[in-house]
Design a protein around this motif. Structure first.
Motif, PDB file in Angstrom:
ATOM      1  N   HIS A  37       0.867  -1.163   0.000  1.00  0.00           N
ATOM      2  CA  HIS A  37       0.000   0.000   0.000  1.00  0.00           C
ATOM      3  C   HIS A  37       0.909   1.220   0.000  1.00  0.00           C
ATOM      4  CE1 HIS A  37      -3.114  -2.836   1.170  1.00  0.00           C
ATOM      5  NE2 HIS A  37      -4.035  -1.884   1.204  1.00  0.00           N
ATOM      6  N   ARG A  38       0.347   2.389  -0.222  1.00  0.00           N
ATOM      7  CA  ARG A  38       1.107   3.625  -0.128  1.00  0.00           C
ATOM      8  C   ARG A  38       0.241   4.737   0.433  1.00  0.00           C
ATOM      9  NH1 ARG A  38       1.855   5.024  -6.617  1.00  0.00           N
ATOM     10  NH2 ARG A  38      -0.318   5.624  -7.026  1.00  0.00           N
ATOM     11  N   GLN A  39       0.924   5.716   1.026  1.00  0.00           N
ATOM     12  CA  GLN A  39       0.217   6.861   1.585  1.00  0.00           C
ATOM     13  C   GLN A  39       1.007   8.124   1.283  1.00  0.00           C
ATOM     14  OE1 GLN A  39      -0.764   6.561   5.769  1.00  0.00           O
ATOM     15  NE2 GLN A  39      -2.383   8.075   5.539  1.00  0.00           N
ATOM     16  N   ALA A  40       0.386   9.004   0.523  1.00  0.00           N
ATOM     17  CA  ALA A  40       0.976  10.307   0.206  1.00  0.00           C
ATOM     18  C   ALA A  40       0.533  11.316   1.255  1.00  0.00           C
ATOM     19  CB  ALA A  40       0.536  10.742  -1.183  1.00  0.00           C
ATOM     20  N   PRO A  41       1.271  12.388   1.420  1.00  0.00           N
ATOM     21  CA  PRO A  41       0.900  13.411   2.409  1.00  0.00           C
ATOM     22  C   PRO A  41      -0.517  13.929   2.181  1.00  0.00           C
ATOM     23  CG  PRO A  41       3.112  13.803   1.622  1.00  0.00           C
ATOM     24  CD  PRO A  41       2.560  12.704   0.765  1.00  0.00           C
ATOM     25  N   GLY A  42      -1.299  13.919   3.230  1.00  0.00           N
ATOM     26  CA  GLY A  42      -2.656  14.445   3.150  1.00  0.00           C
ATOM     27  C   GLY A  42      -3.662  13.520   2.493  1.00  0.00           C
ATOM     28  N   LYS A  43      -3.234  12.308   2.159  1.00  0.00           N
ATOM     29  CA  LYS A  43      -4.133  11.356   1.494  1.00  0.00           C
ATOM     30  C   LYS A  43      -4.265  10.075   2.309  1.00  0.00           C
ATOM     31  CE  LYS A  43      -3.355  12.984  -3.225  1.00  0.00           C
ATOM     32  NZ  LYS A  43      -3.042  12.567  -4.622  1.00  0.00           N
ATOM     33  N   GLN A  44      -5.318   9.333   1.988  1.00  0.00           N
ATOM     34  CA  GLN A  44      -5.519   8.054   2.657  1.00  0.00           C
ATOM     35  C   GLN A  44      -4.577   6.995   2.087  1.00  0.00           C
ATOM     36  OE1 GLN A  44      -9.711   7.119   2.225  1.00  0.00           O
ATOM     37  NE2 GLN A  44     -10.178   8.084   4.180  1.00  0.00           N
ATOM     38  N   ARG A  45      -4.308   6.000   2.909  1.00  0.00           N
ATOM     39  CA  ARG A  45      -3.500   4.871   2.449  1.00  0.00           C
ATOM     40  C   ARG A  45      -4.290   4.120   1.382  1.00  0.00           C
ATOM     41  NH1 ARG A  45      -0.346   1.280   6.878  1.00  0.00           N
ATOM     42  NH2 ARG A  45       0.130   3.440   7.482  1.00  0.00           N
ATOM     43  N   GLU A  46      -3.622   3.743   0.307  1.00  0.00           N
ATOM     44  CA  GLU A  46      -4.304   3.064  -0.792  1.00  0.00           C
ATOM     45  C   GLU A  46      -3.525   1.829  -1.218  1.00  0.00           C
ATOM     46  OE1 GLU A  46      -4.459   5.558  -4.264  1.00  0.00           O
ATOM     47  OE2 GLU A  46      -2.297   5.744  -4.411  1.00  0.00           O
ATOM     48  N   LEU A  47      -4.262   0.864  -1.730  1.00  0.00           N
ATOM     49  CA  LEU A  47      -3.656  -0.352  -2.245  1.00  0.00           C
ATOM     50  C   LEU A  47      -2.845  -0.037  -3.497  1.00  0.00           C
ATOM     51  CD1 LEU A  47      -3.544  -3.541  -2.397  1.00  0.00           C
ATOM     52  CD2 LEU A  47      -5.491  -3.325  -3.953  1.00  0.00           C
ATOM     53  N   VAL A  48      -1.668  -0.644  -3.595  1.00  0.00           N
ATOM     54  CA  VAL A  48      -0.866  -0.546  -4.813  1.00  0.00           C
ATOM     55  C   VAL A  48      -0.929  -1.875  -5.570  1.00  0.00           C
ATOM     56  CG1 VAL A  48       1.437  -0.195  -5.768  1.00  0.00           C
ATOM     57  CG2 VAL A  48       0.687   1.134  -3.775  1.00  0.00           C
ATOM     58  N   ALA A  49      -0.558  -2.950  -4.895  1.00  0.00           N
ATOM     59  CA  ALA A  49      -0.563  -4.268  -5.547  1.00  0.00           C
ATOM     60  C   ALA A  49      -0.506  -5.351  -4.479  1.00  0.00           C
ATOM     61  CB  ALA A  49       0.625  -4.420  -6.489  1.00  0.00           C
ATOM     62  N   VAL A  50      -1.160  -6.481  -4.774  1.00  0.00           N
ATOM     63  CA  VAL A  50      -1.171  -7.628  -3.873  1.00  0.00           C
ATOM     64  C   VAL A  50      -1.012  -8.896  -4.697  1.00  0.00           C
ATOM     65  CG1 VAL A  50      -2.508  -8.936  -2.191  1.00  0.00           C
ATOM     66  CG2 VAL A  50      -2.663  -6.457  -2.211  1.00  0.00           C
ATOM     67  N   ILE A  51      -0.336  -9.884  -4.126  1.00  0.00           N
ATOM     68  CA  ILE A  51      -0.162 -11.177  -4.787  1.00  0.00           C
ATOM     69  C   ILE A  51      -0.331 -12.281  -3.748  1.00  0.00           C
ATOM     70  CG2 ILE A  51       2.362 -11.081  -4.443  1.00  0.00           C
ATOM     71  CD1 ILE A  51       2.648 -12.635  -7.085  1.00  0.00           C
TER      72      ILE A  51
END
Length: 117
Positions: A37-51
């Motif tokens: 997952h990733r989280q940018a400043p001021g944004k919610q954590r979001e899924l990037v990729a899963v396996i």
């Protein structure tokens, strides 16, 4: 319980590449699904990729065609190859592990990825 240790973040220019690694230890059941997952400043954590162990994949639309996730179960390690990086990819990237692709997740400590000229 699963412990996750990430590596490979850093500063890269737009269009460049980085490879993230995450080594897992602990319960193999709880690391059936691994990813990022990733989280940018001021944004919610979001899924990037899963396996999953069986090779089932899920990518965020924003990274399809640019990022590739893979895993080496002999090393209990998951990788994220990131190509054609954009400034909007700048974020803290968190490794995650769970029994299913829907979580709940164990989390790593995070590694910073900065895409900037």
């Amino acid at each position: 319980q699963v412990q996750l240790v990430e590596s490979g973040g850093g500063l890269v220019q737009p269009g460049g590449s980085l490879r993230l690694s995450c080594a897992a230890s602990g319960s193999s059941f709880s690391s059936n699904a691994m990813g990022w997952h990733r989280q940018a400043p001021g944004k919610q954590r979001e899924l990037v990729a899963v396996i999953t162990r069986r090779g089932r994949l899920n990518y965020a639309d924003s990274v399809k065609g640019r990022f590739t996730i893979s895993r080496d179960d002999a090393k209990n390690t998951v990788y994220l190859q990131m190509n054609s990086l954009k400034p909007e990819d700048t974020a803290v990237y968190y490794c995650n592990a769970g029994a299913t692709m829907a979580g709940p997740w164990y989390w790593g400590q995070g590694t910073q990825v900065t895409v900037s000229s």
